[in-house]
Design a protein around this motif. Structure first.
Motif, short mmCIF file in Angstrom:
data_model
loop_
_atom_site.label_atom_id
_atom_site.label_comp_id
_atom_site.label_asym_id
_atom_site.label_seq_id
_atom_site.Cartn_x
_atom_site.Cartn_y
_atom_site.Cartn_z
N UNK A 266 0.66 -1.32 -0.06
CA UNK A 266 0.02 0.08 0.07
C UNK A 266 0.62 1.20 0.08
N UNK A 267 0.65 2.22 -0.81
CA UNK A 267 1.38 3.60 -1.01
C UNK A 267 0.44 4.59 -1.20
N UNK A 268 0.77 5.69 -0.35
CA UNK A 268 -0.08 6.84 -0.43
C UNK A 268 0.18 7.41 -1.63
N UNK A 269 -0.98 7.76 -2.44
CA UNK A 269 -0.84 8.71 -3.54
C UNK A 269 -1.65 9.93 -3.52
N UNK A 270 -1.71 10.52 -2.10
CA UNK A 270 -2.20 11.85 -2.06
C UNK A 270 -3.80 11.74 -1.72
N UNK A 271 -4.76 11.60 -2.98
CA UNK A 271 -6.04 11.49 -2.76
C UNK A 271 -6.61 10.00 -2.43
N UNK A 272 -5.50 9.09 -2.76
CA UNK A 272 -6.06 7.68 -2.78
C UNK A 272 -4.88 6.68 -2.32
N UNK A 273 -5.09 5.53 -2.21
CA UNK A 273 -3.72 4.68 -1.99
C UNK A 273 -3.75 3.58 -3.20
N UNK B 98 -13.05 7.42 5.29
CA UNK B 98 -13.30 6.70 4.00
C UNK B 98 -11.92 6.58 3.34
N UNK B 99 -11.52 5.42 2.74
CA UNK B 99 -10.37 5.21 1.90
C UNK B 99 -10.51 4.90 0.45
N UNK B 100 -10.02 5.45 -0.42
CA UNK B 100 -10.02 5.11 -1.90
C UNK B 100 -8.83 4.10 -2.05
N UNK B 101 -8.97 2.95 -2.80
CA UNK B 101 -7.92 2.12 -3.24
C UNK B 101 -7.81 2.04 -4.51
N UNK B 102 -6.59 2.31 -5.29
CA UNK B 102 -6.68 1.83 -6.64
C UNK B 102 -5.79 0.63 -6.73
#
Length: 262
Positions: free
Chosen positions: A44-51, A85-89
């Protein structure tokens, strides 16, 4: 290390979760998954507005893993009390959302379907299955589904995994399911995947992306309680939101924290 779909430690499905400060190569992530040696390890890596999130079994990269997504969300929610809330890609292009639900985590996943497909007799023989109610195939996860009449038969299956693997070569796993005979549950399942991970997965979120819709139609209701009757067991609260999405809710327990030197 997080035990997903469990209220207490050493139940449910353990997942490794690596929170990355920087990107790692595919080979290195695969090596870490081998070292961790759980059914899946999520990166998992933080991409700013999502992970971004990627899943590796000890054998290969997996396109979607429910219990490792739940595990990842549990850690991130614990680290930030204001995060709800978390958004994953995923690497396969899916957008997944995790919602704080008290001590539980709710995951918005795709509502997948199945198409009709016969199961080879050699595979049924390897699993000790004589008669089935229905069978199908989910092409997004490359998984066969077999419905049995009796939940007791499901719990007592003792597959020959080497023979299973030799009997078919174009799937990633087989989920066997049945209507539950327990009053507080709707359906049960077990997932076998010697082709891509291990012999039996303790609790499998990804199979419920199509089991939820399948059993919802059979029961005529949108909210169901699912039980994965593996040795470790696990409870999943599942709900059909619409034609495109389902909700999978479960508990998780963080059981180990540490740093890996590479």
């Amino acid at each position: 290390m997080v035990d997903s779909f469990a209220r207490e430690p050493f139940k449910g499905n353990p997942a490794g979760v690596c929170l990355l400060d920087e990107s790692l190569s595919n080979d290195l992530m695969q090596s870490i998954a081998v070292e961790v040696n759980l059914s899946e390890t999520a990166f998992v890596q933080d991409q700013g507005d999502s992970y971004s999130i990627r899943y590796f079994s000890p054998i290969m990269e997996i396109p979607l893993c429910g219990h490792a997504t739940l595990a990842s969300a549990k850690i991130l929610f614990q680290q930030d009390a204001d995060l709800n809330e978390i958004k994953f890609q995923t690497s396969s292009g899916l957008e997944l959302r995790a919602l704080r639900n008290g001590e539980k985590v709710s995951l918005k996943f795709p509502n997948y379907g199945i198409i009709d497909r016969e199961v080879p007799k050699s595979l049924l023989d390897a699993m000790g299955i004589k008669k089935i109610n229905n069978s199908g195939y989910n092409h997004e996860n490359l998984e066969l589904m077999i419905e049995l009449e009796d939940a007791n038969e499901l719990r007592n299956l003792k597959p020959d995994f080497a023979v299973m693997k030799a009997s078919i070569d174009d799937i990633s796993g087989v989920v066997v399911t049945a209507k539950s005979n327990q009053p507080d549950l709707d359906f049960e399942s077990r997932y076998f995947w010697p082709w891509s991970g291990g012999d039996e997965d303790p609790v499998t979120g990804a199979t419920h992306t199509f089991l939820t819709g399948y059993w919802s139609k059979k029961f005529g209701k949108t909210k169901l309680r699912a039980f994965q009757c593996s040795a470790r067991t696990g409870i999943l609260e599942v709900e059909v939101l619409n034609d495109q999405q389902i909700l999978i809710t479960g508990n998780a327990r963080i059981v180990l924290k540490g740093e890996m030197t590479i």
